[in-house]
Design a protein around this motif. Structure first.
Motif, PDB file in Angstrom:
ATOM      1  N   THR A   1       0.848  -1.186   0.000  1.00  9.16           N
ATOM      2  CA  THR A   1       0.000   0.000   0.000  1.00  9.16           C
ATOM      3  C   THR A   1       0.894   1.250   0.000  1.00  9.16           C
TER       4      THR A   1
ATOM      5  N   ASP B   1       1.502   3.619   2.013  1.00 11.51           N
ATOM      6  CA  ASP B   1       2.327   3.896   3.187  1.00 11.51           C
ATOM      7  C   ASP B   1       3.472   2.906   3.299  1.00 11.51           C
TER       8      ASP B   1
ATOM      9  N   THR C   1       6.163   3.988   0.909  1.00 10.81           N
ATOM     10  CA  THR C   1       6.971   5.067   1.477  1.00 10.81           C
ATOM     11  C   THR C   1       7.974   4.505   2.469  1.00 10.81           C
TER      12      THR C   1
ATOM     13  N   ILE D   1      -4.001  13.240   8.582  1.00 13.64           N
ATOM     14  CA  ILE D   1      -5.082  12.517   7.916  1.00 13.64           C
ATOM     15  C   ILE D   1      -6.259  13.456   7.678  1.00 13.64           C
TER      16      ILE D   1
ATOM     17  N   ASP E   1      -5.713  13.012   3.240  1.00 15.59           N
ATOM     18  CA  ASP E   1      -5.396  11.612   3.518  1.00 15.59           C
ATOM     19  C   ASP E   1      -4.453  11.009   2.478  1.00 15.59           C
ATOM     20  N   ILE E   2      -4.530  11.490   1.231  1.00 14.26           N
ATOM     21  CA  ILE E   2      -3.631  10.926   0.217  1.00 14.26           C
ATOM     22  C   ILE E   2      -2.184  11.321   0.522  1.00 14.26           C
TER      23      ILE E   2
ATOM     24  N   GLU F   1      -0.929   9.389   3.516  1.00 13.28           N
ATOM     25  CA  GLU F   1      -0.534   8.028   3.166  1.00 13.28           C
ATOM     26  C   GLU F   1       0.819   8.035   2.458  1.00 13.28           C
TER      27      GLU F   1
ATOM     28  N   ASN G   1      -0.083   4.873   7.933  1.00  8.98           N
ATOM     29  CA  ASN G   1      -1.056   3.834   7.617  1.00  8.98           C
ATOM     30  C   ASN G   1      -2.441   4.355   7.987  1.00  8.98           C
ATOM     31  N   LEU G   2      -3.225   4.658   6.958  1.00  8.25           N
ATOM     32  CA  LEU G   2      -4.501   5.336   7.200  1.00  8.25           C
ATOM     33  C   LEU G   2      -5.401   4.527   8.113  1.00  8.25           C
TER      34      LEU G   2
END
Lengths: 280, 362
Positions: A97, A99, A102, B209, B213-214, B217, B222-223
């Protein structure tokens, strides 16, 4: 190949009937500055979004330092395309994902600047260091990680100095002028401690002088942080000045690749940018 | 924000203010000459609502998750606390209609552990509900959490739960606070914990967030994990607040935890300023206080024109008009996203003085 950092293989991205990226393959080697160019709507930003995990491509594979980020799903079945035909191959599956990507060491900036608008310049950069923090929610709440926090604050200030924003550290980020917002975005990306930096049109809206400064700045951070850089750009001056290799996209398809000299003289590129002459 | 040095003046002023406040509480508590039960109950209620409002602000204001499930989580906390703190010898009389579940009959906890357990149950419910619900955004999340709160209320009143929750009869004989300092101290601890969280690295991630939010991330946040964390922590304190409400009211039933309760809390949050902790505390005092301070409007008066207006019910008309005025003129709430500072307070006076001076000269 050990030195190829980012590997994009046969990536296709369809939005309904629109093929934004068509069978794109590219690699970025360690320590290179690679540019991805093309006319508007060529699919450059889409390619970026696929690499950073924002979009799941229709098909293809992406890996970073050998770690797969997007894989072809071996069992999945492709959706029928807009003509009702079964396309070949397998649908792609996001393994990492955004995150996690990254965390692996890819940082990016956005074409239409995405800062944390109502937060201060300082907080914008400080937030990017949260990911590398070892503190859990309890130790962070009770300030057990004070040492780490202090270090993060120092690093943040260093980065702000680097981009020349230390004097506006306490300003609200959306109040900064456009050029400084771009710099802040780069500082924020650097704060995640990347090895690969993706810049999406960093010179958009800049005048020639600012563009010159930016290209110097990109070279400077590349050397200082030992980065590999992939940049999307329209300013040909900047692209030709800094990039080691260039990929050219047009209508989602790769039409040329090579060193700046090769690209400048490539007939496909010239026709894509300037149109084909009538008397040809 | 780059850390600023804390001024000695501010420290002294804060200690003084806290001292004055404690002295006021002590006066209310120990002055036997006149009855202060009215003021005490307003202050206690304000403190409880402040805890819930700050926890709602943590979610709505700081993480940007518009949730309306507060009443449900409060109900979980309130019932847990209520059931566990009712004295064992009273239980038969409380559960006289349905009887009490045998395993529960002798299960008794002191106030603080019961409140903690109430918070933990609320947090556990939030963790479960959060998994599907936090995939939703904005209004959809609000509707889903609103629905969840109603489910909790229906569950608590369900006949199958009669031997545990006493169904529609509700709970009574819950031992109240022994003095005004108890709820104040618990509220203070809860709010301080939330402030510490908001100022930590996690708090900043929550704000990121909320902002984008994009981008959050892309910064490696980690959303889902962070949204869930905010939801669970917020629900924990909401549950504790609910437990405090049960102790304060001494008798509760499921009607206490209707949607209007959530709306009241939302009102406090919006009035105080979405994204401001001190705003929520001020809002709580104002909302709870003004409903009582305006009570003179319900009483008959001898002033000629007003006598036809001042009738029972007129208070709520004025109260509603005041709310509309506040929202119209302070569109971002009283505090906006700012926090209370002594500098800000003095700045307010200075500005007023300046404008007065300018007005006088002109």
């Amino acid at each position: 190949m050990a030195d190829n950092v980012l590997k994009v293989e046969h990536v296709t991205m369809q939005f309904g009937g629109v093929v934004a990226v068509n069978d794109l393959s590219m690699e970025v080697n360690k320590g290179e500055i690679v540019a991805l160019i093309g006319p508007n709507g060529a699919g450059k930003t889409t390619a970026f979004n696929v690499i950073t995990g924002v979009y799941a491509p229709t098909n293809g594979r992406v890996s970073f330092n050998g770690v797969p980020m997007i894989e072809n799903h071996p069992q999945g079945k492709m959706k029928k395309n807009y003509l009702g035909e079964d396309p070949e191959g397998y649908p792609a599956k996001i393994v990492k994902t955004p995150d996690q990507i990254t965390k692996l060491g890819i940082a990016r900036t956005f074409q239409n600047i995405r800062l944390f608008k109502s937060l201060t310049v300082f907080d914008n950069v400080l937030i990017a260091r949260h990911m590398r923090s070892k503190a859990n929610v309890f130790s962070a709440t009770f300030k057990v990680n004070a040492m780490e926090e202090k270090e993060n604050r120092e690093k943040t200030m260093e980065l702000l100095k680097l981009v020349g924003l230390e004097s506006s550290a306490n300003e609200i980020s959306s109040s900064l002028p456009y050029g400084k917002q771009r710099r802040l975005e780069i500082a924020r990306a650097l704060a995640t401690q990347p090895t690969l930096l993706l810049l999406d049109e960093p010179a958009a809206g800049m005048n020639p002088q600012e563009t010159d400064e930016l290209s110097e700045f990109i070279l400077q951070i590349k050397n200082q942080f030992d980065l590999t850089v992939l940049v999307i750009e329209h300013h040909m001056d900047l692209v030709m000045q800094i990039s080691d290799r260039i990929y050219v996209l047009d209508f989602g398809k790769l039409i040329a690749q090579g060193t700046p000299e090769v690209i400048q003289n490539d007939p496909h590129v010239i026709s894509a940018y300037l149109g084909v002459q009538d008397d040809e | 924000m780059v850390k600023k040095k804390i001024k000695l003046r501010d420290v002294i002023l804060s200690i003084l203010a806290a001292g004055v406040f404690c002295a006021l509480l002590a006066y209310y508590q120990y002055d036997t000459g006149t009855s202060h039960s009215y003021a005490i109950s307003i202050l206690e209620r304000s403190a409880i609502y402040a805890v819930v409002a700050v926890s709602m602000n943590l979610l709505n204001g700081f993480t940007g998750l518009f949730s309306l499930g507060q009443a449900g989580f409060m109900a979980i906390g309130a019932y847990t606390t209520g059931i566990l703190t009712i004295p064992v010898n009273m239980r038969q009389s409380v559960y006289y209609m349905n009887g009490i579940a045998p395993w529960l009959e002798n299960l008794h906890l002191p106030m603080i552990p019961a409140l903690l357990l109430g918070g933990l149950f609320a947090a556990a419910a939030a963790a479960l509900v959060g998994i599907p619900v936090l995939r939703l955004k904005s209004d959809y999340l609000a509707i889903a959490t609103l629905g969840f709160a109603e489910i909790i209320r229906a569950l608590l009143a369900a006949p199958m739960m009669n031997t545990i929750t006493n169904g529609s009869f509700g709970l009574n004989n819950i031992p109240g606070f022994q003095n005004i300092f108890q709820p104040m101290a618990i509220a203070a601890v809860c709010i301080v914990l939330m402030i510490l969280l908001i100022n930590s690295s996690y708090g900043r991630a929550f704000k990121a967030i909320r902002e984008d939010d994009i981008a959050a991330e892309a910064m490696g946040i980690n959303l889902f994990r962070h949204k869930e964390l905010a939801f669970v922590i917020s629900s924990f304190f909401t549950g504790v607040g609910g437990g405090m409400l049960a102790i304060f009211m001494r008798s509760i039933d499921t009607k206490t935890f209707q949607v209007t309760l959530t709306y009241n809390i939302l009102l406090i949050v919006v009035l105080g300023g979405i994204g401001s902790v001190t705003g929520s505390i001020i809002g709580s005092l104002l909302i709870n206080g003004s409903q009582e301070w305006l009570r003179f409007l319900d009483e008959p008066t001898t002033v000629p024109v007003l006598s036809s207006l001042f009738k029972p019910g007129f208070r709520m008309v004025i109260y509603s008009i005041l709310l509309m005025v506040v929202v119209l003129f302070w569109r971002r709430g009283i505090m906006g996203t700012n926090e209370f500072t002594w500098d800000g307070l003095f700045g307010l006076f200075r500005r007023k003085k300046k404008t007065k001076k300018a007005g006088g000269e002109a």
